[in-house]
Design a protein around this motif. Sequence first.
Motif, PDB file in Angstrom:
ATOM      1  N   LEU A  69      -5.477-113.420  89.733  1.00 26.97           N
ATOM      2  CA  LEU A  69      -6.754-114.117  89.568  1.00 26.97           C
ATOM      3  C   LEU A  69      -7.032-115.082  90.713  1.00 26.97           C
ATOM      4  CD1 LEU A  69      -6.574-114.894  85.730  1.00 26.97           C
ATOM      5  CD2 LEU A  69      -7.939-113.127  86.861  1.00 26.97           C
ATOM      6  N   GLY A  70      -5.985-115.748  91.207  1.00 26.00           N
ATOM      7  CA  GLY A  70      -6.168-116.711  92.286  1.00 26.00           C
ATOM      8  C   GLY A  70      -6.724-116.078  93.543  1.00 26.00           C
ATOM      9  N   ASP A  71      -6.248-114.870  93.883  1.00 33.11           N
ATOM     10  CA  ASP A  71      -6.739-114.185  95.080  1.00 33.11           C
ATOM     11  C   ASP A  71      -8.181-113.728  94.923  1.00 33.11           C
ATOM     12  OD1 ASP A  71      -4.429-114.517  96.521  1.00 33.11           O
ATOM     13  OD2 ASP A  71      -3.584-112.566  96.006  1.00 33.11           O
ATOM     14  N   ARG A  72      -8.698-113.720  93.683  1.00 35.07           N
ATOM     15  CA  ARG A  72     -10.049-113.255  93.430  1.00 35.07           C
ATOM     16  C   ARG A  72     -11.021-114.379  93.077  1.00 35.07           C
ATOM     17  NH1 ARG A  72      -6.318-109.606  92.666  1.00 35.07           N
ATOM     18  NH2 ARG A  72      -6.755-107.365  92.818  1.00 35.07           N
ATOM     19  N   LEU A  73     -10.555-115.360  92.320  1.00 34.99           N
ATOM     20  CA  LEU A  73     -11.439-116.421  91.839  1.00 34.99           C
ATOM     21  C   LEU A  73     -11.335-117.710  92.641  1.00 34.99           C
ATOM     22  CD1 LEU A  73     -10.884-116.008  87.975  1.00 34.99           C
ATOM     23  CD2 LEU A  73     -12.773-115.117  89.360  1.00 34.99           C
ATOM     24  N   GLY A  74     -10.248-117.866  93.381  1.00 34.59           N
ATOM     25  CA  GLY A  74     -10.025-119.106  94.111  1.00 34.59           C
ATOM     26  C   GLY A  74      -8.756-119.778  93.623  1.00 34.59           C
ATOM     27  N   HIS A  75      -7.903-120.141  94.547  1.00 33.99           N
ATOM     28  CA  HIS A  75      -6.587-120.678  94.186  1.00 33.99           C
ATOM     29  C   HIS A  75      -6.675-122.078  93.587  1.00 33.99           C
ATOM     30  CE1 HIS A  75      -5.948-117.710  97.501  1.00 33.99           C
ATOM     31  NE2 HIS A  75      -5.071-117.258  96.626  1.00 33.99           N
ATOM     32  N   LEU A  76      -7.599-122.906  94.075  1.00 29.67           N
ATOM     33  CA  LEU A  76      -7.706-124.267  93.561  1.00 29.67           C
ATOM     34  C   LEU A  76      -8.223-124.284  92.130  1.00 29.67           C
ATOM     35  CD1 LEU A  76      -7.446-127.296  94.041  1.00 29.67           C
ATOM     36  CD2 LEU A  76      -9.763-127.282  94.984  1.00 29.67           C
ATOM     37  N   LYS A  77      -9.264-123.494  91.846  1.00 28.68           N
ATOM     38  CA  LYS A  77      -9.800-123.432  90.480  1.00 28.68           C
ATOM     39  C   LYS A  77      -8.728-122.958  89.503  1.00 28.68           C
ATOM     40  CE  LYS A  77     -14.585-122.388  91.804  1.00 28.68           C
ATOM     41  NZ  LYS A  77     -15.654-121.352  91.768  1.00 28.68           N
ATOM     42  N   THR A  78      -7.987-121.954  89.921  1.00 25.40           N
ATOM     43  CA  THR A  78      -6.933-121.419  89.057  1.00 25.40           C
ATOM     44  C   THR A  78      -5.839-122.454  88.822  1.00 25.40           C
ATOM     45  OG1 THR A  78      -7.385-119.249  90.038  1.00 25.40           O
ATOM     46  CG2 THR A  78      -5.394-119.450  88.730  1.00 25.40           C
ATOM     47  N   MET A  79      -5.505-123.209  89.865  1.00 24.70           N
ATOM     48  CA  MET A  79      -4.473-124.235  89.740  1.00 24.70           C
ATOM     49  C   MET A  79      -4.907-125.344  88.781  1.00 24.70           C
ATOM     50  SD  MET A  79      -2.687-126.477  92.758  1.00 24.70           S
ATOM     51  CE  MET A  79      -1.159-127.388  92.453  1.00 24.70           C
ATOM     52  N   LEU A  80      -6.150-125.792  88.869  1.00 26.73           N
ATOM     53  CA  LEU A  80      -6.648-126.854  87.985  1.00 26.73           C
ATOM     54  C   LEU A  80      -6.641-126.400  86.529  1.00 26.73           C
ATOM     55  CD1 LEU A  80      -9.599-128.245  90.137  1.00 26.73           C
ATOM     56  CD2 LEU A  80      -7.410-129.356  89.683  1.00 26.73           C
ATOM     57  N   ALA A  81      -6.943-125.119  86.300  1.00 26.75           N
ATOM     58  CA  ALA A  81      -6.882-124.589  84.931  1.00 26.75           C
ATOM     59  C   ALA A  81      -5.451-124.657  84.402  1.00 26.75           C
ATOM     60  CB  ALA A  81      -7.394-123.147  84.916  1.00 26.75           C
ATOM     61  N   GLY A  82      -4.480-124.347  85.265  1.00 27.86           N
ATOM     62  CA  GLY A  82      -3.079-124.424  84.854  1.00 27.86           C
ATOM     63  C   GLY A  82      -2.657-125.839  84.515  1.00 27.86           C
ATOM     64  N   GLY A 190     -11.437-120.635  97.954  1.00 27.12           N
ATOM     65  CA  GLY A 190     -12.140-119.422  97.535  1.00 27.12           C
ATOM     66  C   GLY A 190     -11.186-118.266  97.343  1.00 27.12           C
ATOM     67  N   GLY A 191     -11.639-117.234  96.664  1.00 25.48           N
ATOM     68  CA  GLY A 191     -10.840-116.024  96.526  1.00 25.48           C
ATOM     69  C   GLY A 191     -10.820-115.284  97.847  1.00 25.48           C
ATOM     70  N   SER A 192      -9.712-114.726  98.186  1.00 19.31           N
ATOM     71  CA  SER A 192      -9.578-114.050  99.479  1.00 19.31           C
ATOM     72  C   SER A 192     -10.388-112.762  99.524  1.00 19.31           C
ATOM     73  CB  SER A 192      -8.099-113.733  99.755  1.00 19.31           C
ATOM     74  OG  SER A 192      -7.358-114.918  99.784  1.00 19.31           O
ATOM     75  N   HIS A 193     -10.498-112.101  98.368  1.00 20.28           N
ATOM     76  CA  HIS A 193     -11.213-110.833  98.308  1.00 20.28           C
ATOM     77  C   HIS A 193     -12.087-110.852  97.056  1.00 20.28           C
ATOM     78  CE1 HIS A 193      -9.189-108.063 101.325  1.00 20.28           C
ATOM     79  NE2 HIS A 193      -8.580-109.216 101.475  1.00 20.28           N
ATOM     80  N   LYS A 194     -13.222-111.517  97.121  1.00 20.45           N
ATOM     81  CA  LYS A 194     -14.072-111.624  95.948  1.00 20.45           C
ATOM     82  C   LYS A 194     -14.631-110.274  95.521  1.00 20.45           C
ATOM     83  CE  LYS A 194     -15.352-116.454  96.559  1.00 20.45           C
ATOM     84  NZ  LYS A 194     -16.434-117.439  96.650  1.00 20.45           N
ATOM     85  N   ILE A 392      -2.536-113.763 104.913  1.00 18.44           N
ATOM     86  CA  ILE A 392      -3.298-114.790 104.194  1.00 18.44           C
ATOM     87  C   ILE A 392      -3.991-114.222 102.973  1.00 18.44           C
ATOM     88  CG2 ILE A 392      -5.321-116.304 104.356  1.00 18.44           C
ATOM     89  CD1 ILE A 392      -4.513-117.008 107.162  1.00 18.44           C
ATOM     90  N   GLU A 393      -4.552-113.008 103.095  1.00 25.01           N
ATOM     91  CA  GLU A 393      -5.304-112.438 101.973  1.00 25.01           C
ATOM     92  C   GLU A 393      -4.408-112.074 100.795  1.00 25.01           C
ATOM     93  OE1 GLU A 393      -4.395-109.078 104.893  1.00 25.01           O
ATOM     94  OE2 GLU A 393      -5.096-111.163 104.978  1.00 25.01           O
ATOM     95  N   GLN A 394      -3.090-112.087 100.990  1.00 22.16           N
ATOM     96  CA  GLN A 394      -2.155-111.790  99.908  1.00 22.16           C
ATOM     97  C   GLN A 394      -1.304-113.014  99.549  1.00 22.16           C
ATOM     98  OE1 GLN A 394      -0.163-108.319 101.721  1.00 22.16           O
ATOM     99  NE2 GLN A 394      -1.110-107.054 100.140  1.00 22.16           N
ATOM    100  N   SER A 395      -1.779-114.208  99.917  1.00 15.30           N
ATOM    101  CA  SER A 395      -0.994-115.428  99.682  1.00 15.30           C
ATOM    102  C   SER A 395      -0.674-115.627  98.211  1.00 15.30           C
ATOM    103  CB  SER A 395      -1.751-116.647 100.217  1.00 15.30           C
ATOM    104  OG  SER A 395      -1.870-116.599 101.610  1.00 15.30           O
ATOM    105  N   GLY A 396      -1.680-115.451  97.355  1.00 18.44           N
ATOM    106  CA  GLY A 396      -1.453-115.639  95.921  1.00 18.44           C
ATOM    107  C   GLY A 396      -0.468-114.631  95.373  1.00 18.44           C
ATOM    108  N   ALA A 397      -0.642-113.361  95.748  1.00 17.87           N
ATOM    109  CA  ALA A 397       0.249-112.312  95.258  1.00 17.87           C
ATOM    110  C   ALA A 397       1.671-112.502  95.765  1.00 17.87           C
ATOM    111  CB  ALA A 397      -0.286-110.943  95.688  1.00 17.87           C
ATOM    112  N   GLY A 398       1.795-112.872  97.048  1.00 18.92           N
ATOM    113  CA  GLY A 398       3.127-113.071  97.613  1.00 18.92           C
ATOM    114  C   GLY A 398       3.854-114.234  96.968  1.00 18.92           C
ATOM    115  N   SER A 399       3.142-115.340  96.799  1.00 22.08           N
ATOM    116  CA  SER A 399       3.738-116.505  96.159  1.00 22.08           C
ATOM    117  C   SER A 399       4.123-116.203  94.717  1.00 22.08           C
ATOM    118  CB  SER A 399       2.755-117.679  96.215  1.00 22.08           C
ATOM    119  OG  SER A 399       3.268-118.791  95.533  1.00 22.08           O
ATOM    120  N   SER A 400       3.255-115.473  94.004  1.00 23.68           N
ATOM    121  CA  SER A 400       3.535-115.140  92.608  1.00 23.68           C
ATOM    122  C   SER A 400       4.744-114.228  92.480  1.00 23.68           C
ATOM    123  CB  SER A 400       2.304-114.480  91.977  1.00 23.68           C
ATOM    124  OG  SER A 400       1.240-115.384  91.871  1.00 23.68           O
TER     125      SER A 400
END
Length: 503
Positions: A69-82, A190-194, A392-400
């Motif tokens: 979801l972070g790579d699509r919706l934005g990493h900051l928004k997803t983090m704040l929800a967590g 922002g999401g890397s690949h909206k 960069i476009e796979q930052s969320g997936a790689g970190s996860s």
Amino acid sequence: MADMNERTLNRSLICLCAAELVMMVNTTAFNVALPNIAESLGAGMAEQQWIVSSYNLVFAAVVLLAGFLGDRLGHLKTMLAGLGMFVIASGIGLMAGNVPVLLISRSIMGAGAGVVIPMGQALLGILFRGPELSRAMTAWAIAGTLGVPFGPLVGGVLTATLGWRGIFGFDGVVFFAVIVVIHMNVPQTGGSHKSRSLHVPWMSVAMMFAGFTLFSAGLVNAQHGVLAMDAWIPMATGAVLITGFVLHDRASRNPLMEIGLMRDPSFAACAPALMMLNFSMYGIIFIMPAYLETVLRHGALVGGLMLMPLVVASIVGSRMNDWVVSRIGSRGTSLLALGCLAAGMLTIGAAMWWPGEAEKQLTALIGQTVAGFGLGIGQPAMLSWAMGRVPIEQSGAGSSLLTVFRQFGSIIGVGIFGSIQSGLYVAEFHDLAQSAGLNPQSAGSVTLDFQQAAGLTEATSGLIRQIASHAYESAMTGSFAAAAAVIIVTLGIVALISRATSR
């Protein structure tokens, strides 16, 4: 993110590190309260393992979804929800009057952690690149390293002054403050690949969660015997489901994880290495509080203070990371860290052999110091080594993906340590009590045996406590020796996978 000024980047780094710090303080502060919770709610060793494992299980189930979801919706928004999940879970924990409600609270916190940690790492990977990424990851690692062993001290203070519920009140206030600070200071990426599909691959999520749950259940039940039906069948079924998840997700057009990243030998080597960091941290923090607070009869506050060597050594290791990496490289530093963890585990286990209390404590302190140094130098080196290879476009997936391995380390850390410790403890208690002419049946944990002994005559009570203490110390030797063996095997695997890589 090259257009951002240095001041903005530094503020972002401080805020993200603050989130990591309070996250890890929350995780380990709770473990110090386990003896108090066990007494308050009548929780045995198996229930205590589930209280800890529920957090780790939901974490593991959510973390890949968070990256998706972070790579699509934005990493900051997803983090704040967590982070918001922690505030909600804290309110539930404050009202918990039994183990099931406590499990719900910790599960929601696990979900929040499964979102916040990979999103924090992903944001660092986007905001910082090149040499600056190493600096950022070192700061992040220091924050997490501080939180892990510093948590018992915070937990000890809160438990001693406010009771175990005070930890939840503290969490609610602190996490709300962190949400406000991060929202004000960290820029949207922002999401890397909206344009990528937002359709969640629920089949993959379900298979992974079921696999981790069954595997962990088998580990918890293994305290009654590894060959017992309720131990090996859930573990085998869980392993099959996890394998099925990997194969299903790999063939999917809408994968939950980017398994292709594992083709890079540096990334692939870091995954099991990071797994051992969490395996060691959670194992130590799960086993030591009962020893310090029950066997040695210190309060929660003093018990937390006695884990401070781990804190100091971790900080020193983190601060020395750049110096060590510049001389032996990321690969060498990672292998050195694993070696320190194994040596630390063996030393803590061997400490229980000494007949004198002073020698025991000194040797255990040395073991904590060696293991803490390994944790300190290992995390930033491994994260920088791996995340530097992720686009960069796979930052969320790689970190996860890396975080999944770390969480699996947490699960098997609590499971293996807890099951071996409990099984050896009950067996040793049985033999010692039988030899002394007492009831050989243990209540299931050293805390509950001490609690039951309080209702007996002074002579009998003292003898049972002496037997329980000796049995727990003897079990610690076996637990830490087994942990060291697991780490040594992993060290060999990491060295083999990364043998063709540069420093």
